[in-house]
Design a protein around this motif. Structure first.
Motif, PDB file in Angstrom:
ATOM      1  N   ARG A 175       0.827  -1.208   0.000  1.00 18.06           N
ATOM      2  CA  ARG A 175       0.000   0.000   0.000  1.00 18.06           C
ATOM      3  C   ARG A 175       0.860   1.256   0.000  1.00 18.06           C
ATOM      4  NH1 ARG A 175      -5.698   0.268  -0.648  1.00 18.06           N
ATOM      5  NH2 ARG A 175      -6.505   2.108   0.412  1.00 18.06           N
ATOM      6  N   GLN A 199       1.683   2.354  -3.465  1.00 20.26           N
ATOM      7  CA  GLN A 199       0.505   2.945  -4.107  1.00 20.26           C
ATOM      8  C   GLN A 199       0.259   4.363  -3.589  1.00 20.26           C
ATOM      9  OE1 GLN A 199      -2.829   0.202  -3.785  1.00 20.26           O
ATOM     10  NE2 GLN A 199      -1.445  -1.545  -3.908  1.00 20.26           N
ATOM     11  N   ARG A 203      -7.195  -4.579  -7.529  1.00 17.84           N
ATOM     12  CA  ARG A 203      -6.375  -3.547  -6.885  1.00 17.84           C
ATOM     13  C   ARG A 203      -6.163  -2.359  -7.809  1.00 17.84           C
ATOM     14  NH1 ARG A 203      -1.838  -7.849  -5.035  1.00 17.84           N
ATOM     15  NH2 ARG A 203      -2.154  -8.342  -7.246  1.00 17.84           N
ATOM     16  N   TRP A 229      -7.195   1.478  -7.074  1.00 19.00           N
ATOM     17  CA  TRP A 229      -6.190   2.542  -7.117  1.00 19.00           C
ATOM     18  C   TRP A 229      -6.616   3.668  -8.050  1.00 19.00           C
ATOM     19  CZ3 TRP A 229      -2.826   4.956 -10.547  1.00 19.00           C
ATOM     20  CH2 TRP A 229      -1.825   5.748  -9.943  1.00 19.00           C
TER      21      TRP A 229
END
Length: 499
Positions: A188, A191, A227, A231
């Motif tokens: 994470r 990201q 994911r 995002w």
């Protein structure tokens, strides 16, 4: 070279080309205004439909092996030269390379072809240090601002393309992760850092009419698919908080080819969805495009599969990358076929793709790529330049050893070693042949394929390094005349349609 109302261009002929020199007068690009999405169209401030046509400036702010010749990723490229030159001289070389790679002469030439949009891939490392990621570096903005300013002189829109992110968003070399694993999706923190960077960039360029928009993530490859969707939602909200106006250009998953998990009934606002439309028939080693009805239908089916999501969602289409690889007229073909004959097929494939995009209602596109050492570029470094004379033996060795996926025709030079090795691996782990690893489009061989270039630069003086870097300067490059003429003719089709 200054463009007023029109731009006159005399085409420079590349070696081995049969193209006749031409003198063309191209209308100048109209003034840039903030663009936005309206239904299935991109429109300007007056509500007129704008079709973006251009190329990617790959290899400059994210260096790639087939573009500059080095056999690894950008950070490895920089480290290799630093090891032999020292930090100061290595920094000098790379700063001069970036300076020469794109100048006003390049911008003027780009506009002279009728092209109106430059996609600028950049590496997050120009803005962030991995050991101090919370600090956004001004040097990154200086590099982008210079390119945007040069494009603004000729009313060329710019799409800012985050080509690499911390951890790597895909498994390939151009994510500059140093691995064949996309760790961006597993952490994470990676990201969040990419979102932090986009907030800084969006705040910097908010309201800038020369920015067509932001391409948040080049060729993502999330094996779980979900994911990536999450995002995109997060980065869209973060960008809109500081810049509510600019378009987002959102790549599909699996290298911008797969939209199967994108929700058709929940598209992001003011967003263009982007596919990449490469055809293996335009690359060495496989089945070659022959212009048959079957080949044309295959091209059409491949493109329609990629844009099925956009059609269903009623949103614009942008083909962010496509284009064949061209044979070197100076190199002998193992098949005995001339480079001119090979390239004639590649040009025919490109023309068929462009025709498909026109027929599809005016799809915006960005060909890959603007400048390199000879594989694909609209312009390329002269084979007789100091840089190419220095690295050519290294490049040829890469090809003989089968280490350059983009330009390698086959691996005959190492077949006696490589062939038995792959054969034995397949015998030992047959389950990996039956059940393909993600990305599924990669063969078993390519999943496996993952003499020092730096030594070539050892002992070079700053004057010699300047001469090497200047090999990339527009005036020292060769223009791929036939390709440029094809693009010029397509760009002569309407790029601006009244509402």
């Amino acid at each position: 070279m200054v463009i007023t109302s029109t731009q006159t261009l005399t085409t420079t002929i590349e070696p081995g080309s049969s193209t006749t020199p031409t003198l063309q007068t191209i209308p100048a690009n109209p003034p840039c205004t903030l663009l936005r999405v309206s239904g299935t169209d991109i429109v300007n401030a007056s509500g007129d439909k704008v079709i973006l046509k251009g190329a990617g400036l790959g290899g400059m702010l994210n260096m790639e092996n087939f573009i500059t010749g080095y056999s690894g990723h950008e950070r490895e490229h920089r480290a290799a030269l630093t090891a032999v030159l020292g930090q100061e001289k290595a920094d000098f070389f790379f700063s001069r390379l970036l300076h020469h790679f794109f100048t006003e002469a390049d911008s003027a030439f780009f506009a002279s072809l009728g092209l109106n949009c430059l996609r600028v891939p950049f590496n997050y490392r120009h803005f962030m240090d991995d050991d101090n990621p919370d600090v956004i570096k001004d040097e990154g903005f200086a590099l982008l601002d210079r390119i945007v300013g040069l494009c603004a002189k000729h009313n060329i829109y710019v799409v800012l393309d985050l080509h690499t992110v911390p951890g790597g968003q895909n498994q390939d070399w151009h994510s500059d992760s140093g691995l064949s694993r996309a760790q961006f999706w597993e952490f994470r923190d990676f990201q969040n850092r990419a979102i932090q960077l986009w907030v800084a960039i969006a705040a910097h360029y908010a309201g800038n009419p020369y920015i067509a928009g932001y391409n948040p993530l080049n060729e993502p490859a999330d094996p779980k698919h979900t994911r990536l969707i999450d995002w995109y939602g997060r980065v869209e909200k973060a960008i809109r908080a500081v810049d509510p106006d600019h378009i987002l250009f959102v790549d599909g998953n699996t290298y911008a080819m797969d939209f199967s998990h994108f929700p058709v009934d929940h598209t992001l606002p003011n967003t263009v969805y982007a596919c990449h439309d490469y055809s293996f028939m335009g690359f060495p080693g496989g089945e070659q495009y022959a212009g048959t009805s079957e080949h044309k239908e295959r091209l059409r089916a491949s493109f329609e599969r990629k844009v099925r999501f956009m059609r269903g969602a009623g949103v614009p289409v942008w083909n962010g990358e496509f284009g064949p690889v061209y044979a070197d007229p100076r190199a002998a073909s193992k098949s005995g076929e001339s480079a001119e004959a090979i390239n004639a097929r590649r040009f025919a494939l490109l023309q068929e793709q462009l025709a498909l995009y026109r027929e599809a209602g005016g799809v915006s596109w960005s060909i890959w790529l603007y400048k390199d050492i000879g594989y694909q570029g609209l312009v390329y470094v002269d084979p007789d330049s100091p840089y190419m004379r220095l690295i050519q033996p290294f490049v040829q060795k890469k090809l003989r050893l089968g280490l350059d996926f983009w330009g390698c025709v086959d691996k005959e030079g190492v077949a006696d070693v490589y062939g038995p090795f792959i054969k034995k691996l397949k015998e030992m782990i047959p389950e990996h042949i039956q059940k393909k690893k993600y990305p599924h489009i990669w063969t078993f061989d390519r999943q496996v394929e993952r003499e020092s270039y730096g030594k070539l630069f050892e002992g070079k003086t700053e004057a010699e390094l300047e001469e090497l870097a200047a090999s990339f300067r527009f005036d020292n490059c060769v223009r791929r005349s036939h390709l440029n003429e094809i693009l010029r003719r397509d760009a002569a089709c309407p790029r601006l349609l009244g509402s």
